[in-house]
Write a protein that holds these residues in place. Sequence first.
Motif, PDB file in Angstrom:
ATOM      1  N   TYR A   1       0.856  -1.184   0.000  1.00 31.57           N
ATOM      2  CA  TYR A   1       0.000   0.000   0.000  1.00 31.57           C
ATOM      3  C   TYR A   1       0.890   1.232   0.000  1.00 31.57           C
ATOM      4  N   PHE A   2       0.563   2.175  -0.846  1.00 31.79           N
ATOM      5  CA  PHE A   2       1.436   3.320  -1.048  1.00 31.79           C
ATOM      6  C   PHE A   2       0.617   4.604  -0.980  1.00 31.79           C
ATOM      7  N   TYR A   3       1.282   5.635  -0.507  1.00 31.38           N
ATOM      8  CA  TYR A   3       0.594   6.894  -0.249  1.00 31.38           C
ATOM      9  C   TYR A   3       1.482   8.066  -0.646  1.00 31.38           C
ATOM     10  N   TRP A   4       0.835   9.161  -0.962  1.00 34.91           N
ATOM     11  CA  TRP A   4       1.502  10.468  -1.050  1.00 34.91           C
ATOM     12  C   TRP A   4       0.764  11.443  -0.147  1.00 34.91           C
ATOM     13  N   TYR A   5       1.577  12.193   0.590  1.00 34.10           N
ATOM     14  CA  TYR A   5       1.096  13.288   1.425  1.00 34.10           C
ATOM     15  C   TYR A   5       1.900  14.526   1.060  1.00 34.10           C
ATOM     16  N   ARG A   6       1.368  15.691   1.404  1.00 28.75           N
ATOM     17  CA  ARG A   6       2.185  16.881   1.234  1.00 28.75           C
ATOM     18  C   ARG A   6       2.048  17.784   2.455  1.00 28.75           C
ATOM     19  N   GLN A   7       3.050  18.634   2.626  1.00 24.51           N
ATOM     20  CA  GLN A   7       3.063  19.563   3.748  1.00 24.51           C
ATOM     21  C   GLN A   7       3.529  20.916   3.236  1.00 24.51           C
ATOM     22  N   ILE A   8       2.590  21.822   3.086  1.00 28.43           N
ATOM     23  CA  ILE A   8       2.951  23.192   2.747  1.00 28.43           C
ATOM     24  C   ILE A   8       3.629  23.804   3.964  1.00 28.43           C
ATOM     25  N   LEU A   9       4.629  24.618   3.721  1.00 31.20           N
ATOM     26  CA  LEU A   9       5.436  25.170   4.801  1.00 31.20           C
ATOM     27  C   LEU A   9       4.579  25.780   5.899  1.00 31.20           C
ATOM     28  N   GLY A  10       4.770  25.298   7.107  1.00 27.75           N
ATOM     29  CA  GLY A  10       4.049  25.834   8.260  1.00 27.75           C
ATOM     30  C   GLY A  10       2.650  25.286   8.430  1.00 27.75           C
ATOM     31  N   GLN A  11       2.255  24.359   7.561  1.00 29.99           N
ATOM     32  CA  GLN A  11       0.898  23.820   7.653  1.00 29.99           C
ATOM     33  C   GLN A  11       0.921  22.327   7.961  1.00 29.99           C
ATOM     34  N   LYS A  12      -0.285  21.763   8.004  1.00 30.30           N
ATOM     35  CA  LYS A  12      -0.416  20.358   8.353  1.00 30.30           C
ATOM     36  C   LYS A  12       0.063  19.452   7.227  1.00 30.30           C
ATOM     37  N   VAL A  13       0.385  18.219   7.592  1.00 26.71           N
ATOM     38  CA  VAL A  13       0.598  17.177   6.606  1.00 26.71           C
ATOM     39  C   VAL A  13      -0.774  16.755   6.077  1.00 26.71           C
ATOM     40  N   GLU A  14      -0.929  16.786   4.749  1.00 24.51           N
ATOM     41  CA  GLU A  14      -2.236  16.508   4.140  1.00 24.51           C
ATOM     42  C   GLU A  14      -2.160  15.287   3.232  1.00 24.51           C
ATOM     43  N   PHE A  15      -3.163  14.465   3.302  1.00 24.69           N
ATOM     44  CA  PHE A  15      -3.252  13.281   2.453  1.00 24.69           C
ATOM     45  C   PHE A  15      -3.544  13.691   1.013  1.00 24.69           C
ATOM     46  N   LEU A  16      -2.861  13.040   0.073  1.00 21.24           N
ATOM     47  CA  LEU A  16      -3.141  13.254  -1.345  1.00 21.24           C
ATOM     48  C   LEU A  16      -3.826  12.042  -1.958  1.00 21.24           C
ATOM     49  N   VAL A  17      -3.185  10.881  -1.849  1.00 22.48           N
ATOM     50  CA  VAL A  17      -3.662   9.727  -2.581  1.00 22.48           C
ATOM     51  C   VAL A  17      -3.135   8.443  -1.956  1.00 22.48           C
ATOM     52  N   SER A  18      -3.917   7.386  -2.090  1.00 21.61           N
ATOM     53  CA  SER A  18      -3.461   6.053  -1.720  1.00 21.61           C
ATOM     54  C   SER A  18      -3.572   5.142  -2.932  1.00 21.61           C
ATOM     55  N   PHE A  19      -2.737   4.122  -2.958  1.00 25.78           N
ATOM     56  CA  PHE A  19      -2.570   3.307  -4.163  1.00 25.78           C
ATOM     57  C   PHE A  19      -2.356   1.870  -3.744  1.00 25.78           C
ATOM     58  N   TYR A  20      -3.108   0.975  -4.377  1.00 27.25           N
ATOM     59  CA  TYR A  20      -2.979  -0.439  -4.058  1.00 27.25           C
ATOM     60  C   TYR A  20      -3.355  -1.250  -5.280  1.00 27.25           C
ATOM     61  N   ASN A  21      -2.619  -2.291  -5.528  1.00 28.82           N
ATOM     62  CA  ASN A  21      -2.936  -3.204  -6.624  1.00 28.82           C
ATOM     63  C   ASN A  21      -3.027  -2.458  -7.956  1.00 28.82           C
ATOM     64  N   ASN A  22      -2.076  -1.550  -8.127  1.00 27.41           N
ATOM     65  CA  ASN A  22      -1.945  -0.801  -9.384  1.00 27.41           C
ATOM     66  C   ASN A  22      -3.103   0.131  -9.695  1.00 27.41           C
ATOM     67  N   GLU A  23      -3.798   0.551  -8.657  1.00 30.05           N
ATOM     68  CA  GLU A  23      -4.813   1.564  -8.909  1.00 30.05           C
ATOM     69  C   GLU A  23      -5.001   2.442  -7.686  1.00 30.05           C
ATOM     70  N   ILE A  24      -5.536   3.622  -7.928  1.00 30.20           N
ATOM     71  CA  ILE A  24      -5.815   4.544  -6.838  1.00 30.20           C
ATOM     72  C   ILE A  24      -6.979   4.001  -6.024  1.00 30.20           C
ATOM     73  N   SER A  25      -6.777   3.902  -4.722  1.00 25.54           N
ATOM     74  CA  SER A  25      -7.852   3.421  -3.865  1.00 25.54           C
ATOM     75  C   SER A  25      -8.602   4.577  -3.210  1.00 25.54           C
ATOM     76  N   GLU A  26      -7.926   5.697  -3.064  1.00 28.19           N
ATOM     77  CA  GLU A  26      -8.562   6.858  -2.460  1.00 28.19           C
ATOM     78  C   GLU A  26      -7.763   8.109  -2.811  1.00 28.19           C
ATOM     79  N   LYS A  27      -8.440   9.225  -2.931  1.00 28.62           N
ATOM     80  CA  LYS A  27      -7.731  10.484  -3.165  1.00 28.62           C
ATOM     81  C   LYS A  27      -8.487  11.621  -2.512  1.00 28.62           C
TER      82      LYS A  27
END
Lengths: 114, 115
Positions: free
Chosen positions: B31-57
């Motif tokens: 299971y793979f994920y991307w998150y991002r953190q704009i400077l000074g802000q929270k860590v935010e979820f972008l997308v999750s990926f499983y079995n070669n497809e996006i499971s959530e975004k």
Amino acid sequence: AQSVAQPEDQVNVAEGNPLTVKCTYSVSGNPYLFWYVQYPNRGLQFLLKYITGDNLVKGSYGFEAEFNKSQTSFHLKKPSALVSDSALYFCAVRDARAARQLTFGSGTQLTVLP
Amino acid sequence: EPEVTQTPSHQVTQMGQEVILRCVPISNHLYFYWYRQILGQKVEFLVSFYNNEISEKSEIFDDQFSVERPDGSNFTLKIRSTKLEDSAMYFCASKGGGGPTDTQYFGPGTRLTVL
């Protein structure tokens, strides 16, 4: 919806003193709670998590956290702080019934003074 | 101890350019994920990926973003036409099992600066 609040942007503590970093959460179901630490120019490192069972969870580097369901809190603690504990600490929650992603708090900068 | 790695550590690009951020998850994770953190802000979820497809975004993950697992080891995030507001630290994470109690392990991040 799930959310996390870390009410303190900054916590300062003297070396050798106990430290507490606060976290409260909101979820519709049962919470899974996590603490991560971020050192400068490093990624998020997993410290500990609460899933179920004993409310006091022990993790890496002597840290522990106490789950309090009635107060919806999961405060991070350490009995005796080290200067090397200085870092940015993030609390995160995942609703047991909801999505796969973590929701993070805004982070608390811990500074341990020598 | 196995860890998630990310390259580059810092990427500077011009607005409108395409960027690809690369991640190598822990080898037996699924299971793979991307998150991002704009400077000074929270860590935010972008997308999750499983079995070669996006499971959530999230709502942040619009048509400018895409993810891919081009081979057995890499997991990439592409931003097609970067905007100034895409400047952030981007974290990749991976997880071994599918249970909600499994721990996500994060990479060191890529700092993206859009000029």
